[in-house]
Design an enzyme around this catalytic site. Sequence first.
Site, PDB file in Angstrom:
ATOM      1  N   ARG A  50      18.918   3.705   0.369  1.00  0.00           N
ATOM      2  CA  ARG A  50      18.358   2.529   0.838  1.00  0.00           C
ATOM      3  C   ARG A  50      18.158   2.907   2.501  1.00  0.00           C
ATOM      4  O   ARG A  50      17.321   2.664   3.238  1.00  0.00           O
ATOM      5  CB  ARG A  50      18.835   1.642   0.404  1.00  0.00           C
ATOM      6  CG  ARG A  50      18.431   0.175   1.122  1.00  0.00           C
ATOM      7  CD  ARG A  50      19.194  -0.925   0.244  1.00  0.00           C
ATOM      8  NE  ARG A  50      20.201  -0.789  -0.492  1.00  0.00           N
ATOM      9  CZ  ARG A  50      21.324  -0.858   0.123  1.00  0.00           C
ATOM     10  NH1 ARG A  50      21.680  -1.207   1.240  1.00  0.00           N
ATOM     11  NH2 ARG A  50      22.750  -1.050  -0.400  1.00  0.00           N
ATOM     12  N   TYR A 102      -4.562 -12.367   6.913  1.00  0.00           N
ATOM     13  CA  TYR A 102      -4.625 -12.011   5.894  1.00  0.00           C
ATOM     14  C   TYR A 102      -3.521 -13.310   4.674  1.00  0.00           C
ATOM     15  O   TYR A 102      -2.540 -13.861   4.918  1.00  0.00           O
ATOM     16  CB  TYR A 102      -3.704 -10.900   5.584  1.00  0.00           C
ATOM     17  CG  TYR A 102      -3.487 -10.215   4.300  1.00  0.00           C
ATOM     18  CD1 TYR A 102      -3.893  -9.290   3.301  1.00  0.00           C
ATOM     19  CD2 TYR A 102      -2.054  -9.935   3.273  1.00  0.00           C
ATOM     20  CE1 TYR A 102      -4.171  -8.781   2.198  1.00  0.00           C
ATOM     21  CE2 TYR A 102      -1.996  -9.646   2.207  1.00  0.00           C
ATOM     22  CZ  TYR A 102      -2.686  -9.215   0.893  1.00  0.00           C
ATOM     23  OH  TYR A 102      -2.437  -8.827   0.211  1.00  0.00           O
ATOM     24  N   ASP A 174      -1.054  -6.290  12.814  1.00  0.00           N
ATOM     25  CA  ASP A 174      -0.813  -6.146  11.454  1.00  0.00           C
ATOM     26  C   ASP A 174      -2.608  -5.864  11.804  1.00  0.00           C
ATOM     27  O   ASP A 174      -3.667  -5.454  12.345  1.00  0.00           O
ATOM     28  CB  ASP A 174      -1.439  -7.639  10.382  1.00  0.00           C
ATOM     29  CG  ASP A 174      -1.938  -6.866   9.395  1.00  0.00           C
ATOM     30  OD1 ASP A 174      -2.526  -5.594   9.409  1.00  0.00           O
ATOM     31  OD2 ASP A 174      -2.056  -7.343   8.018  1.00  0.00           O
ATOM     32  N   LYS A 199      -3.807   0.682   2.459  1.00  0.00           N
ATOM     33  CA  LYS A 199      -5.330   0.916   2.583  1.00  0.00           C
ATOM     34  C   LYS A 199      -6.013   2.013   2.390  1.00  0.00           C
ATOM     35  O   LYS A 199      -5.672   3.358   2.501  1.00  0.00           O
ATOM     36  CB  LYS A 199      -5.422  -0.355   3.793  1.00  0.00           C
ATOM     37  CG  LYS A 199      -5.133  -1.620   3.040  1.00  0.00           C
ATOM     38  CD  LYS A 199      -5.435  -2.377   1.493  1.00  0.00           C
ATOM     39  CE  LYS A 199      -4.721  -3.018   0.973  1.00  0.00           C
ATOM     40  NZ  LYS A 199      -4.618  -4.314   1.712  1.00  0.00           N
TER      41      LYS A 199
HETATM   42  C1  LIG Z   1      -3.605  -5.767   1.713  1.00  0.00           C
HETATM   43  C2  LIG Z   1      -2.989  -6.197   3.279  1.00  0.00           C
HETATM   44  C3  LIG Z   1      -1.246  -6.229   3.678  1.00  0.00           C
HETATM   45  C4  LIG Z   1      -0.860  -6.803   2.765  1.00  0.00           C
HETATM   46  O1  LIG Z   1      -0.351  -5.482   2.381  1.00  0.00           O
HETATM   47  P1  LIG Z   1      -0.160  -5.233   0.272  1.00  0.00           P
HETATM   48  O2  LIG Z   1      -0.238  -3.617   0.263  1.00  0.00           O
HETATM   49  O3  LIG Z   1      -1.077  -5.554  -0.447  1.00  0.00           O
HETATM   50  O4  LIG Z   1       1.617  -5.767   0.759  1.00  0.00           O
HETATM   51  C5  LIG Z   1      -1.305  -7.237   4.787  1.00  0.00           C
HETATM   52  N1  LIG Z   1      -2.170  -7.098   6.013  1.00  0.00           N
HETATM   53  C6  LIG Z   1      -4.074  -6.645   5.303  1.00  0.00           C
HETATM   54  C7  LIG Z   1      -4.932  -7.199   6.946  1.00  0.00           C
HETATM   55  C8  LIG Z   1      -4.596  -6.129   4.389  1.00  0.00           C
HETATM   56  O5  LIG Z   1      -5.454  -6.120   4.348  1.00  0.00           O
END
Ligand SMILES: *Cc1c(COP(=O)(O)O)cnc(C)c1O
Length: 389
Positions: A50, A102, A174, A199
């Site tokens: 961890r 998001y 983000d 993604k």
């Molecule tokens: C998918 C997404 C998230 C969240 O990510 P997870 O891996 O699903 O927890 C946060 N911000 C954006 C812009 C996203 O597309």
Amino acid sequence: MSNNWSFDTRLLHNEHKTDGSTGAVSVPVQHASTFHQASFDEFGEFDYSRSGNPTRQALEETIAALEGGVRGFAFASGMAAISTAFLLLSKGDHVLVTREVYGGTFRMVTEVLNRFGIEHSFVDMTDLNEVALHIQPNTKVIYMETPSNPTLGITDIRGVVKLARANGCLTFLDNTFMTPALQRPLDLGVDIVLHSATKFLGGHSDVLSGLAAVKDPDLAQELYKLQNSFGAVLGVQDCWLILRGLKTLQVRLERSSQTAKQLAEYFNGHPAVKNVYYPGLSSHPGASIHKSQSLGDGAVLSFELENEDAVRKVVRQLKLPVFAVSLGAVESILSYPAKMSHASMPKEEREKRGITDGLLRLSAGVEAAEDLIKDFDQALEAVSSSFTV
Ligand SMILES: *Cc1c(COP(=O)(O)O)cnc(C)c1O
């Protein structure tokens, strides 16, 4: 050493190109949860997974280098990365969040952080005056997402950083839609860059992961403490999948971005499409700011049909795109934000953000662009007949 190579080359030729002990051309997956300490008096670099693991460290060093940070962090999901970063806040603090955030982040801020006495406001971050107007004496973090999800609004990153610095706040961004291949927020002064690596960074719809990168060593140390305390770290097998995905990031994104642009232009000229959102269209209100702070327009676009019924008809007719939550994969993914990514947002909040019942978001994959256009063309036929052109 490798820092002189271009980004594309550094995806492959970096300090984790080969394993130091065997020459293996792939980072070893180190499944150990704990590490034997050979000396009673002096412990080794790793003690418990961890707190640190060699496979995770390889990924963390890789994302730090690609984003231009001093330290990276790998989490079990994008939301784990985002939520852990929010733990830097304390009771009584205020966070200013982009209105087009998001859905999961919206839920975290409005339904979880509020219970711990952390206040929030949402602002239209495409407008710097709005940002300035809503900074409070207790604002500690300004949270950006640009291009935003799903209507691709553009925030002036340098402008927000300037306001944040003048007011003693941190900035989080983000960077999921752009990735460091197209946008490097730390270079523009952002304090913490966050990713859903689920993604584009992973890229193959086969792993959930979140990443963070930080430039300031003290802030990195604080975030490390939170990562280790909260414990939402990424498992080693998943770290390896992200490392593998990263090798093709540039080629995937270049191809998908080209296709996205072609599709945006196609939708723009289609009578059944009311609106197209893509920063690569010169008609996009944020196009010039986006150009000034990024290296490309990305692979995500949204378009609006008349209503839910039109959406239903088109989705039923389409053969190629996967109809699913998520984005950023080798296969094109079509999402319906109203019932997917933004289902946790009340309808009136959604509509304020342009997320109507007619809106579809498309993440272009690496299929042949002409096949995708052909597919959308036949599907849009189903709703075009009701229009008088
Ligand atoms: C998918 C997404 C998230 C969240 O990510 P997870 O891996 O699903 O927890 C946060 N911000 C954006 C812009 C996203 O597309």
